[in-house]
Each structure stands twice: as C-alpha cells, then as structure tokens.
Design an enzyme around this catalytic site. Structure first.
Site, mmCIF file in Angstrom:
data_model
loop_
_atom_site.group_PDB
_atom_site.id
_atom_site.type_symbol
_atom_site.label_atom_id
_atom_site.label_comp_id
_atom_site.label_asym_id
_atom_site.label_seq_id
_atom_site.Cartn_x
_atom_site.Cartn_y
_atom_site.Cartn_z
ATOM 1 N N TYR A 149 0.818 -1.216 0.000
ATOM 2 C CA TYR A 149 0.000 0.000 0.000
ATOM 3 C C TYR A 149 0.850 1.263 0.000
ATOM 4 C CZ TYR A 149 -3.823 -3.201 0.702
ATOM 5 O OH TYR A 149 -4.731 -4.217 0.532
ATOM 6 N N GLU A 157 -16.967 -2.045 -6.296
ATOM 7 C CA GLU A 157 -16.762 -3.325 -5.617
ATOM 8 C C GLU A 157 -17.955 -4.242 -5.876
ATOM 9 O OE1 GLU A 157 -15.602 -6.512 -3.988
ATOM 10 O OE2 GLU A 157 -14.212 -4.812 -4.091
ATOM 11 N N GLU A 162 -5.987 -3.635 -7.939
ATOM 12 C CA GLU A 162 -5.053 -4.566 -7.289
ATOM 13 C C GLU A 162 -5.635 -5.962 -7.482
ATOM 14 O OE1 GLU A 162 -3.491 -7.158 -5.809
ATOM 15 O OE2 GLU A 162 -4.339 -6.717 -3.831
ATOM 16 N N GLU A 197 -4.836 -14.413 -11.283
ATOM 17 C CA GLU A 197 -6.116 -14.080 -10.664
ATOM 18 C C GLU A 197 -6.965 -13.228 -11.598
ATOM 19 O OE1 GLU A 197 -5.757 -12.656 -6.657
ATOM 20 O OE2 GLU A 197 -4.466 -14.321 -6.045
#
Length: 782
Positions: free
Chosen positions: A396, A449, A492, A501
C-alpha cells in the site's frame, strides 16, 4: 528467542560403559545417567547405538566362520544351524542392546549397527544384514523409539538393494522415522581405519562371506587433473545414491537425512544448495570438524559455518560428537554448543523470522504449505482474508507513491477523476486520498466493488471517514457503468504469477472507464519461471494421490527448495537466465477488438505461451516450476516477488508468495544438461488455465573434419546435432566449471594448427507429460 535448532549429544558404547561407574541412587541405568547429565548441559536429545559389540560378535559367529575354523566341518555345521535358527526367529539377548526401558528411550535417537552391509556385493551378506536391520527396527519400535539413524550405503552398484531393504523397514513400521547418515561429499570418510577384510578363503559360503567391519563406499572416481580441482563427480556420488534410495522408497515422508559434516565443505554454493531441497532433519557435527581460532577455542571452517547457518531455517537436530574428548585446548565441552548457538543467532533466516515486518516473520507456519490461489471473480472473499492482505504496509505504500507521482505528472486540472476498481474494504481508496492530499491536487474518487459484504464495509467508511470525497458503485467492474470516464484507474488484481487471478480479463472490462490518455496503475506486469527441486513440495502436492493435486498451481512460501538453473548460456550458449520471463501484460492495451460498449469480443488476446531454455550446472531432480511476478505500478514504482528484484522494488512485501507448478513425476537432470520448459496460458468462454511441459537434453559437439567441409546447422535455427562427428560432453557428473576448459589461442599459434569449427547439439534424455491439458484439473473461472 526461540531456538531454531535442537542439540543432541552423541555417545558411543564406551561412553555408556563408563557411565555405569557414575550411577547413583537416582539413576538406575547408565543410559538414564547419560540422559540426566546431557539435559543438565543443555542438550535436547541423546544419540546412542542401539546394540552392543556382543551383538556384532554373535552375528559374525553365526553368519561368518572364523578363519581358524574354516575347515572344521563340525564348527561350520553348528554355525549354520545357529544362523538358520536366528533367521527363522531373530531375537536379541539382553546384553546385546543398550536400551531396555521406555524411560530410557524417550529423548533418544538410536543408531542402527554401522557394520550392517545392506548393499554388499555378496548376496548372503545383504540377506543377513537386512534380517539384522529388521530385527533392530522391530526392537526400536517395541521401545517406542521415534528415530533410527541408518548406516550409509557403501557400494554405488548395490544401492538399489540398500533402498529395497529400507523400503521394507518403512512398510513394516507405521511411525518410526528413518534417517540415513550421509556425507555431503568425499566418501573416504567411511573407509576403515582398522579390521581389514576377511579373506574369501575364510568365509563360510553357505552362510555369509565377510566384508570390512566398517565398509568403505565404492563409487566411480574421476581421474583427470581437472576433476581433481573441481570434483563434482565425487560430490554428486552421495547425493545420487540418496536420490535412488528416496525414489525407490517412493519419497516416503518418514525417510530423512542425517548430513555428516565431518570434512570441510566445498566452496561451490550451487552444489551445496541441492541439500536445502532435501529432508535434512539431522546434522552430524563431530568435534574434529572444528578448528581452533587464534585463542584456541573451537570454531567451524567458513564453508561449514555458512552451510550450518543457512540450514538453521529448517530447524535441524544437530548431533554433537566427541565434544568431551578434549580435542581443543580452550573452552571445554560447552564451547562447541555455545559456538553452534552463536552460528544460529547470526543466521539471516533466524533473524528474519524473529523480526516483525519481514515476510519470514509474517509467514511463520506457512513455509512450504500449499495453498490454492484465490478465485476473486468466482468467490466473494471473507473479511478475515481482506484483513490479512491489509497487513501489508509495503504494497500500500508503493501504491500510494504511484498514485502520488501520477497526480504530480498529470497536467494542471481543476478536476482529476480517479477510479479504484475492486476496492475491497477500502485500503486503496484510503491510500489514494492520502496521495491526493500529499499532491495538493483537486481530485475525486470512484470506488467499485462487486462483493456485497465488503460493500457494506465501504458504505460505513464513506459515512464515517470519506464523506463526499468518494462515490461508491456496487457491481462487477466488467459490467458496472460510471457517470464519466476517469483519468487514473487503480486496481489490485495481481496474483503470484501476475495474471493468475485474472487481472487481464478484469482490466479488459474496466479499461472503458479510462480516458484515451488516462493512466492505469499498474501499467504492466510480467510472469517469470525457474525449475525447482523440493521433495517436500512434491510430497505435499501428491498427498491426495489424485491427478488433480499434481496439476494444480499452488501459492507457497518457499523454504525447503532449490532453484536448479544457473545464469549464463550453458555449454551451448543457448540458455537464458536462471529465472526467465514468460510473458507480459500492459494496460491500457491497444490490440483487443471491442464492441460498442468497449468490451472485448473474445478473450483470445489474453492467450500466451513461452518456451524457455535453462542451463542446469549441477545434477538435481526437478519436482516443479517456481513462478514469480514483477509489476510496474507507475514510472519507477513497482511490486515484485522475483528473487532478483524483490528487495529493490518491494522488500518485505507480504501479500504474495510464489506459485508452484508441480510435476507428476520427478525429472532427473544431470550436470551441464539443458531443460526446455513450455508453458501456455489458455482460455475459453468460461475459464482460464495453464498447461506446462518439460524436456531435458544433454549437449554434444559436432566437429567437422575441416572448416570447408563442415556442415552449416544454423541456417534453419535448429539446435539439434548434425550428421558430422559427435563429440560427447564430458560426464554429467563433472563440475560444470571444468567441463569445457578452453584451449588458449597462444597454444594454437605455437602448434601452427587452426582449430576445427564445432557446433553444439543436444541429445534428448527425458521429458514430462503434458500437465493440466484442457484445464481438466485446475482453472480460474471467468
């Protein structure tokens, strides 16, 4: 500080006999006396011979006829009858064992009889030695002894017989661990110092011919002067015997190593590193290994000291032998243990494990533990998973710095729009707001999200922390709509292999948020591979005995591993670096064909493949591939778990461990060989998966009779041997450093000869199967 290594004091039968004279009222036996004394001196364990010389004497009298009785028929007949009776029902007499009580056995590592010859060149010696070993193992099991240290193999030609006998012992017990005592190199250490061989004429051929009481190891030796300078053949011999033994024992997890460090170690780290991938549970460290420093205190030679320091990461039991013999003038017996503890404290692995903030400290308990990669598109992560990753200050910090630099480089504007796609519980949103404050630029943040549970947390943070500086959007970034295009897109979505991923697929859907001149953070990421040896990871991957376990890439914090490849082009000059790049993804990308909404029509543009050539300088067994990634966030700010760049780019980053691609069958790679690895990233409408495959080759040289008649093998780019004269590479057990000594040009000029032109080719020596074809075992869902 918790001690990484345990200490064991090694005793001989003479030590046990002498302890008998020191028995007092509280100690009923010599062994209990030694246990009490050793614990008082700080030792955790004792290492004792299981049997006494009387057992060896009886065995020899039964199975080997003394020379003076060689022609005595009655004596021979009696010995044969006794031997047959023993073979039918092997048993000890009380005076033939050193331990007979449970309380004596608790802190003890026992050594099986060193004179057993499980790999003798004589069939009867092997046969009776195996019966004797099974008898000793059965007795150790009866006393609930946990570990039996086995004598080393002596004859390379019969090591398979040795392995078969050990495998029988493993099958006959369910919990006893077996540890083979081996030197790292130089088998001369096991040559006999007394008791010459019994002449063949004295042997009862119907029972057993004899061999030396302490047999020597017989291995092929390299006789050239070059090899004497770099004797990898001799160094490989014991490791290759170990490899045969553990392979024939099917990599049984109860079979481990006791490395004998009696002699100084070679300085070549590549040769020594192979043992870091093996199950070394014990290290045998005699007083004779130590040298005296200027003050007369015992210290270890630098090579041994360095190896022991690196070994501390594996928490070995260090068996101290002969430390009470007074070999060194200063310090006494305690000086040896004190020095070992000093080496332990100065171990970088130990220091890292106890230092807060390091990867090693964070990953305690996860070393060599196989974890399935996350499925962030298919699954909604739990809050505890988010919390674990949010403990990483390095990631971060670097993201914040990347956003700050992007803001500082952005042209003057009254309205900079930032989008955090995949906001989770909000750490990247928080860091973006901090970067905005640092830059003193006017900016606004959209946060997207898809996890409905994490979205609740985001709503709470907006209400309590962010207020009107952040606007939230619920949904998959590939489908949600924003009110405007953004200047900076932050994600990310990286995995241990960069793209595993589905960062490319996710960003394909999010790139429509970005203005044509916008900035993507990260801007690129690359995947890297290296061949890896690790018996522990191999065993962990195949524990289910199902093909799926061996065709699934795992996230692993590597510890008991060794990277087999070396830098440089190898013998042929064709090979690449020790760790090589497979492919790279860049964002925003320009080559994808999109529909009217800005989404790709197919996922074919994210297909990748790579063919990598590795030089293998030292013999080893490949159990899989190590996968790493590097990412450029913005400018010179990045993230990396690549061993060569991680400390420079993101030291002590906690969020990612490497990826392990297992192989179903270990692939043996000789010294100076080449490994060709093929890997594919493939996709269909629903899934993304990897397939991988490897071939091994041994270089040869093709020497033409003269330059004008030599064949040109380079026209089509082929690296295979041509039809001209083959000159084989030196033995694959010769040290890579000395395999191809160059002839000085001055010597050629003196002889007046022109060198013959030669080209390098290869001979194929092995291959694996294709792993995970069609994504049958593992895939990432779109």
């Amino acid at each position: 500080m918790t001690e990484a290594a345990s200490l064991a004091s090694c005793f001989t039968f003479d030590d046990i006999s002498q302890a008998s004279a020191r028995i007092d009222g509280s100690d009923n036996t010599p062994v209990l006396k030694l246990i009490k004394e050793s614990h008082a001196k700080g030792y955790d364990f004792l290492c004792l011979p299981l049997t006494t010389p009387k057992w060896r004497e009886r065995w020899r009298n039964m199975c080997i006829v003394p020379s003076e009785s060689a022609n005595d028929t009655d004596v021979n007949t009696t010995a044969e009858q006794q031997a047959e009776a023993w073979r039918k029902a092997p048993t000890f007499l009380h005076e033939e064992v050193t331990i007979s009580r449970l309380d004596e056995a608790v802190p003890v590592l026992v050594m099986a009889s060193e004179w057993l010859q499980l790999d003798s060149t004589d069939d009867w010696v092997r046969h009776d030695s195996e019966i004797a070993l099974r008898q000793e193992v059965a007795y150790a099991s009866y006393l609930n002894i946990q570990t039996v240290i086995l004598p080393p193999p002596r004859h390379r030609s019969q090591v398979a017989s040795y392995a078969r006998a050990i495998n029988e012992c493993l099958k006959s017990t369910t919990y006893v661990n077996f540890s083979i005592r081996l030197p790292i190199y130089d088998p001369v250490v096991f040559q006999p110092k007394e008791s010459p061989p019994i002449p063949p004429s004295t042997v009862n051929t119907s029972s057993t011919p004899s061999a030396p009481s302490t047999p020597k190891i017989v291995t092929p030796r390299v006789s050239t002067s070059k090899a004497a300078r770099a004797p990898e053949g001799e160094i490989n011999a014991t490791w290759e015997m170990w490899d045969i033994i553990r392979t024939l024992c099917d990599y049984n997890t109860r079979l481990t190593l006791t490395l004998d460090l009696t002699l100084p170690l070679p300085s070549n780290a590549g040769i020594l590193n192979r043992w870091m991938a093996e199950p070394v549970h014990h290290i045998f460290l005699p007083a004779s290994t130590f040298i005296a420093n200027v003050k007369g205190y015992p210290v270890l030679p630098k090579g041994t000291q360095s190896f022991l320091r690196n070994s501390m990461a594996h928490h070995p039991i260090i068996i101290m032998s002969g430390v009470s013999s007074g070999l060194h003038t200063k310090g006494g017996e305690s000086a040896y243990a004190q020095y070992v503890r000093h080496v332990e404290k100065t171990s970088s692995a130990v220091q890292a494990a106890i230092t807060a903030g390091t990867v090693e400290h964070f990953a305690q308990g996860y070393q060599d533990y196989l974890q399935n990669p996350l499925q962030p598109l298919m699954d909604n992560l739990q809050s505890i998973t988010y919390q674990t990753f949010e403990q990483d200050p390095v990631k971060y910090r670097n993201y914040e710095e990347a956003v700050y630099r992007a803001l500082m480089d952005w042209p003057d504007s009254d309205h900079i729009v930032i989008c955090v796609a995949g906001a989770g519980r909000g750490p990247l949103v928080e860091r973006s707001l901090t970067a905005i404050k640092r830059s003193r630029r006017s900016a606004f943040v959209y946060a997207v999200e898809k996890n409905p549970n994490a979205f609740v947390t985001l709503q709470g943070r907006k209400q309590n922390e962010w207020s009107d500086s952040v606007q939230l959007f619920f949904g998959d970034m590939r489908h949600v709509e924003l009110p405007e295009q953004v200047d900076i897109l932050i994600t990310e979505l990286l995995g241990s292999f960069g793209d595993n991923e589905l960062s490319p697929e996710c960003l394909d859907g999010a790139m429509r948020f970005l203005k044509p001149d916008g900035i993507s953070i990260p801007s690129s990421y690359s995947a890297h591979l290296a061949p890896l040896s690790s018996s522990k990871l191999y065993n962990n991957a195949r524990i289910s005995r199902e093909i799926k376990g061996m065709e699934t890439p795992y996230v692993v914090m590597f510890q008991n591993v060794n990277i087999l490849s070396g830098d440089g082009g190898g013998v042929s000059g064709r090979c690449g670096r020790r760790i090589q790049q497979c492919w790279e993804f860049e964002h925003p990308r320009k080559d994808a064909t999109v529909d009217e909404r800005g989404l790709p029509l197919t996922n074919s543009h994210n297909v990748r493949s790579a063919k990598l050539l590795f030089h293998i300088p030292h013999a080893g067994v490949m159990h899989g591939l190590a996968g790493y990634f590097e990412a450029v966030l913005y400018g010179h700010v990045g993230l990396s778990i690549h061993p060569n760049s991680k400390d420079r780019m993101s030291k002590d980053m906690l969020s990612w461990f490497p990826l392990f691609f297992p192989f179903k069958e270990p692939l043996y790679l000789p010294s100076n060989s080449e490994l060709h690895v093929s890997i594919w990233r493939l996709t269909n409408e629903r899934q993304v998966w990897y397939e991988w495959y490897a071939e091994s080759f041994l270089p040869v040289f093709n020497t033409a009779s003269s330059p004008e008649h030599s064949e040109d093998t380079s026209g089509d780019g082929s690296f295979y041997a041509s039809s001209s004269t083959h000159v084989a590479v030196p033995s694959p057990v010769i040290d890579a450093i000395d395999a191809f000594p160059s002839l000085e040009r001055s010597e050629l000029r003196k002889s007046g000869e022109e060198p013959l032109r030669s080209t390098a080719g290869v001979i194929k020596i092995g291959q694996t199967s294709l792993h995970n074809p069609g994504g049958r075992s593992s895939w990432i869902g779109l």
